[in-house]
Design an enzyme around this catalytic site. Sequence first.
Site, PDB file in Angstrom:
ATOM      1  CE  LYS A  71      12.689   2.690   9.701  1.00 12.41           C
ATOM      2  NZ  LYS A  71      11.664   3.661   9.333  1.00 12.41           N
ATOM      3  CD  GLU A  88       3.216  -7.309  17.628  1.00  9.17           C
ATOM      4  OE1 GLU A  88       4.373  -6.859  17.779  1.00  9.17           O
ATOM      5  OE2 GLU A  88       2.198  -6.639  17.849  1.00  9.17           O
ATOM      6  N   GLY A 134       7.705   2.614   7.876  1.00  9.47           N
ATOM      7  CA  GLY A 134       7.276   1.229   7.634  1.00  9.47           C
ATOM      8  C   GLY A 134       6.127   1.134   6.650  1.00  9.47           C
ATOM      9  NE  ARG A 135       2.199   5.905   8.423  1.00 12.17           N
ATOM     10  CZ  ARG A 135       2.939   6.173   9.475  1.00 12.17           C
ATOM     11  NH1 ARG A 135       3.508   5.196  10.148  1.00 12.17           N
ATOM     12  NH2 ARG A 135       3.132   7.434   9.859  1.00 12.17           N
ATOM     13  CD  GLU A 188       1.339   2.995  11.953  1.00 14.61           C
ATOM     14  OE1 GLU A 188       0.940   2.096  12.703  1.00 14.61           O
ATOM     15  OE2 GLU A 188       2.316   2.845  11.206  1.00 14.61           O
ATOM     16  CG  HIS A 230     -24.438  -9.257  -2.411  1.00 12.43           C
ATOM     17  ND1 HIS A 230     -25.724  -9.551  -2.794  1.00 12.43           N
ATOM     18  CD2 HIS A 230     -23.737  -9.033  -3.550  1.00 12.43           C
ATOM     19  CE1 HIS A 230     -25.788  -9.532  -4.121  1.00 12.43           C
ATOM     20  NE2 HIS A 230     -24.601  -9.216  -4.602  1.00 12.43           N
ATOM     21  CE  LYS A 275       5.074  -0.788  18.665  1.00 14.38           C
ATOM     22  NZ  LYS A 275       6.223  -0.220  17.976  1.00 14.38           N
TER      23      LYS A 275
HETATM   24  O1  F6P Z   1       2.647  -0.118  13.948  1.00 13.36           O
HETATM   25  C1  F6P Z   1       3.765   0.568  14.344  1.00 13.36           C
HETATM   26  C2  F6P Z   1       4.996   0.205  13.569  1.00 13.36           C
HETATM   27  O2  F6P Z   1       6.071   0.931  14.076  1.00 13.36           O
HETATM   28  C3  F6P Z   1       4.841   0.429  12.062  1.00 13.36           C
HETATM   29  O3  F6P Z   1       5.004   1.721  11.672  1.00 13.36           O
HETATM   30  C4  F6P Z   1       5.854  -0.528  11.523  1.00 13.36           C
HETATM   31  O4  F6P Z   1       5.640  -0.746  10.186  1.00 13.36           O
HETATM   32  C5  F6P Z   1       5.578  -1.728  12.397  1.00 13.36           C
HETATM   33  O5  F6P Z   1       5.309  -1.178  13.677  1.00 13.36           O
HETATM   34  C6  F6P Z   1       6.659  -2.758  12.463  1.00 13.36           C
HETATM   35  O6  F6P Z   1       7.865  -2.273  12.940  1.00 13.36           O
HETATM   36  P1  F6P Z   1       9.234  -2.997  12.623  1.00 13.36           P
HETATM   37  O7  F6P Z   1       9.433  -2.995  11.148  1.00 13.36           O
HETATM   38  O8  F6P Z   1      10.284  -2.211  13.330  1.00 13.36           O
HETATM   39  O9  F6P Z   1       9.154  -4.401  13.145  1.00 13.36           O
END
Ligand code: F6P
Length: 535
Positions: A199, A205, A259-260, A345, A376, A504
């Site tokens: 987003k 990452e 995002g989630r 979250e 198990h 972060k």
């Molecule tokens: O974990 C925090 C968060 O902001 C999530 O809500 C989101 O889905 C994820 O990081 C990734 O963010 P982005 O889509 O901006 O890379």
Amino acid sequence: MLDKINPTKTESWKKLKNLGSISDLKSLFKNDSNRSKKYSLSNDGLFVDFSKNLIDDKILDLLFNLSKECKLKDAINKQFDGENINETEDRAVLHTALRSFDKKSPFFKNIKQDREKIKNLSNNILNGNYLTSNGKRFTDVVNIGIGGSDLGPTMVVEALKYYKTNLNIHFISNVDGDHVTEVLKNLNPETTFFIIVSKTFTTQETISNALTVKDWFCKKLDEKDIQTHFAAVSTNLEAVKDFGINPDFVFPMYNFVGGRFSLWGTVGISISLAIGYENFEQLLRGANSMDFHFKNTPFEKNIPVILALISIWYNNFNNVESEAIIPYTEYLKYLPSYLQQAIMESNGKSVDRNGEKINYQTGNIIWGGSGTNAQHAFFQLIHQGTKLIPCDFIGFKKSLYGNTSHQNKLLSNFIGQTEALLNGKSLEEVKKELIMSGLTTKKIDEISPFKAFEGNKPSNTILFESLTPKSIGMLIAMYEHKIFVQGVIWNIFSFDQWGVELGKKLAAKLLTEINSGKLKSHDKSTESLLKNLRL
Ligand code: F6P
């Protein structure tokens, strides 16, 4: 804006506090032969039996009253109407619009356009109309994203593997360089299509992984081929352009979808490529059917509302801290980790909507694993441990490949576990069994306490006809609405996630120190850890 009602100040909360818990679930069944029928609901192919819970009519009535005192109905309407109920980010919460097929639904025109674009890309890649820069067919797709830009697609692609197209889908999420290396080592850049999902397009990452992939790609192909092999899903159009992505392959994301909760829209391109657009649309239709049920059904017959209220009963009035999610299908092995993000979250908050520190429990701890594997692994603790852990058992009547012999075994375990949790096994029963096996009385007295099961352990049984894109859509949406209901009642903001920011920022600062070798002052523990790294 949502109302800001402290639930502990409501009449229903006070009454629920004074009610006292139920511990004898078995007797509730003995005293009411109609209980399982009374406490079951069906909707559009979904059957939910919530009778094996430590509840009765009095508790349920008070929980329904609690939801009314907390203005739940009003909150649901505000969500669907697109009010800015995500106040701390000044945003609407409209993941439901992403799966709506109603022209009057908010942003319908944009969403329809996005669907067309997803459909075209999927169909063109799948039927070979759209080829690689060397004129070959694409064989693999890599989704690069993290959190909501990864967990939803990862979970659904695995869940619907049975409906797989001829494309192989891979996911790169972790900044751990070994993750990206492991995925790339078996791929041929010439026949791979990459989707960068972020987003913000700034997430450490995702951007690190995307740049590593770009380097690897450019070692074999020309930089201009990025235009053919890469797509992006983002709101940050500038950064996407700088990366070199073809504007035709840029898919929008919206601030009104967290995002989630985003797998239903452009974030779901990898899903559409994995199972074909028609199946992707069925997933949306399943979720949409659950949205309709949630929005229009009285609370007394409303599946997500009831599941949410029962969970509040355990969490706030029975000192329960966690809930286990046990899907009886290997296809749903990623569901617990997907729900961990969705639920924890969203509702892991300790400040209420008035900005006050909360003095009651909010978000549940979610964990689980697929049945029968989980039996198990951790079921020992659920059956005989000291903690009360309500479980959701999720099952499907038919197997996809039609292996009846295995399916009957699977379903026997599925039902058998909930029966065992409810009824347990008394000391007398254990002793009787041991007498039959010929043990001495002394040995029987010694061993029997360890073999007894108290029972009275709660569970929900969530049952579909079969695992289809539609049923998976319904299932996910059911949990999304459960999250919403709980957030409204706990008087928290479920749709922000400020709690992930601090780590972060600190990681970014530390990275500068680690890269330069010039460590700044930290607390003593952090300093000694940094020294330990010997960087
Ligand atoms: O974990 C925090 C968060 O902001 C999530 O809500 C989101 O889905 C994820 O990081 C990734 O963010 P982005 O889509 O901006 O890379």
